[in-house]
Design an enzyme around this catalytic site. Structure first.
Site, PDB file in Angstrom:
ATOM      1  N   MET A  40      58.995  41.641  41.840  1.00 28.85           N
ATOM      2  CA  MET A  40      59.662  42.095  43.057  1.00 28.85           C
ATOM      3  C   MET A  40      59.445  43.596  43.249  1.00 28.85           C
ATOM      4  SD  MET A  40      63.051  39.800  43.740  1.00 28.85           S
ATOM      5  CE  MET A  40      64.105  40.511  42.496  1.00 28.85           C
ATOM      6  N   HIS A  47      56.515  45.360  33.383  1.00 30.94           N
ATOM      7  CA  HIS A  47      55.622  44.653  34.300  1.00 30.94           C
ATOM      8  C   HIS A  47      54.160  44.893  33.916  1.00 30.94           C
ATOM      9  CE1 HIS A  47      59.049  45.206  37.345  1.00 30.94           C
ATOM     10  NE2 HIS A  47      58.933  43.900  37.194  1.00 30.94           N
ATOM     11  N   GLY A 159      58.537  37.957  31.732  1.00 30.93           N
ATOM     12  CA  GLY A 159      59.211  38.675  30.656  1.00 30.93           C
ATOM     13  C   GLY A 159      60.428  37.914  30.162  1.00 30.93           C
ATOM     14  N   ASP A 162      64.547  38.061  31.384  1.00 30.60           N
ATOM     15  CA  ASP A 162      65.107  36.996  32.219  1.00 30.60           C
ATOM     16  C   ASP A 162      64.813  35.655  31.556  1.00 30.60           C
ATOM     17  OD1 ASP A 162      65.965  38.575  34.707  1.00 30.60           O
ATOM     18  OD2 ASP A 162      63.890  39.205  34.451  1.00 30.60           O
ATOM     19  N   GLN A 165      65.659  32.494  33.428  1.00 32.91           N
ATOM     20  CA  GLN A 165      64.678  32.280  34.487  1.00 32.91           C
ATOM     21  C   GLN A 165      63.391  31.689  33.917  1.00 32.91           C
ATOM     22  OE1 GLN A 165      63.698  35.190  37.863  1.00 32.91           O
ATOM     23  NE2 GLN A 165      62.052  35.612  36.413  1.00 32.91           N
ATOM     24  N   SER A 198      63.798  46.881  37.141  1.00 36.60           N
ATOM     25  CA  SER A 198      63.664  47.631  38.395  1.00 36.60           C
ATOM     26  C   SER A 198      65.002  48.210  38.820  1.00 36.60           C
ATOM     27  CB  SER A 198      63.117  46.708  39.487  1.00 36.60           C
ATOM     28  OG  SER A 198      61.830  46.238  39.139  1.00 36.60           O
ATOM     29  N   ARG A 199      66.091  47.534  38.483  1.00 34.60           N
ATOM     30  CA  ARG A 199      67.426  48.026  38.854  1.00 34.60           C
ATOM     31  C   ARG A 199      67.796  49.306  38.122  1.00 34.60           C
ATOM     32  NH1 ARG A 199      68.277  42.435  39.505  1.00 34.60           N
ATOM     33  NH2 ARG A 199      69.214  41.899  41.513  1.00 34.60           N
TER      34      ARG A 199
END
EC number: 6.3.2.1
Length: 292
Positions: A40, A47, A159, A162, A165, A198-199
């Site tokens: 995202m 990443h 990754g 998560d 996920q 990213s957060r």
């Protein structure tokens, strides 16, 4: 297609799925493989590590950057999610100009209808993130399935931060008979062991340092789990966060890695993992650690 030139190197960028499909067909051979890293954006070293692995293991590597609206149950989180495409392109080009970037619009992905498909993940979707983010994994399953259908990758890289996920994606691939190999990769951490996310870009410098407590807490939980029950470890975690006014604990769960069901009684033949989600200044951070 758009060709981005940076430091005299050129990378192919696609904003539409039709052009991307045509290009991938033109470079595909009977023996070539496509590695795929869906993201995202707001790219970090975690990443880039996934992409490096894909570049080593495949003839071609596709990266997608798409902030998927159907996996956000919090509109504010969606609105504030960092969008840094120009900087991301520079990072990708510096890593390898041979990376193929797909940066679609919502309309291109969803054909004007940003709606989630409903999935049955055999209960994996009801734990942890699924409990606190209703509809989240239907959104994840929808976007990953669509991206796989567009890119048709041989291997896809995710990754382990998560981890839930990752298990969801594996289940979706098995249930929909998609021909793609799902590869889980280790968590990349900042110098203070905060899991890269990213957060993290939304955190102030002091908050970023304070967030080191998340992984530190997980490592203590791992030590305690060797001689204590999952229930007593969870109670200790809850009390420790009650004393910390900067963080709000959303959940801490010790679960079976395969089923993601909470551990009630330890079984030496099962693999367990601790999962945690916390808020700091309304910014939600998650992390996980293997306990075996």
């Amino acid at each position: 297609m758009f060709a981005f030139n940076f430091n005299n190197t050129t990378m192919h960028i696609f904003y539409g799925k039709a052009a991307l499909r045509d290009y991938l067909k033109s470079i595909k051979t009977s023996n070539s493989t496509i590695g795929f890293v869906p993201t995202m954006g707001a790219l970090h070293q975690g990443h880039l590590a996934l992409m490096q692995k894909s570049l080593l293991e495949n003839e071609n590597t596709v990266v997608s950057i798409f902030v998927n609206p159907t996996q956000f149950n919090n509109p504010e989180d969606l609105a504030k999610y960092p969008r840094t495409l120009q900087e991301d392109v520079k990072k990708l080009t510096a890593l390898s100009p041979e990376i193929i970037l797909y940066a679609p619009t919502v309309a291109d992905i969803y054909d004007g209808q940003p709606l989630s498909q409903s999935f049955d993940f055999d209960g994996l979707e009801n734990q942890m993130e699924g409990e606190f983010r209703p509809g989240h994994f239907n959104g994840v399953g929808t976007i990953v399935k669509r991206l796989f259908e567009i890119v048709e990758p041989t291997n896809a890289y995710f990754g382990e931060k998560d981890f839930q996920q990752l298990q969801i994606v594996k289940k979706m691939v098995a249930k929909t008979n998609l021909n793609v190999n799902i590869i889980g990769c280790p968590i990349f951490r900042e110098s203070n062991n905060l899991a890269m996310s990213s957060r993290n870009e939304r955190l102030s410098a002091p908050e970023r340092e304070e967030a080191a407590i998340i992984y530190k807490t997980l490592t203590i939980a791992k030590e305690k789990f060797e001689t204590n029950s999952a229930k007593s470890v969870a109670k200790w975690i809850q009390k420790s966060f009650e004393k910390n006014t900067h963080f709000t604990l959303e959940y801490f769960v010790i679960a079976d890695e395969a089923t993601l069901l909470p551990c009630v009684r330890k079984n030496k033949n099962k693999k367990y993992r601790a999962f945690i989600a916390v808020f700091i200044n309304n910014i939600r951070l998650i992390d996980t650690i293997s306990l075996n």
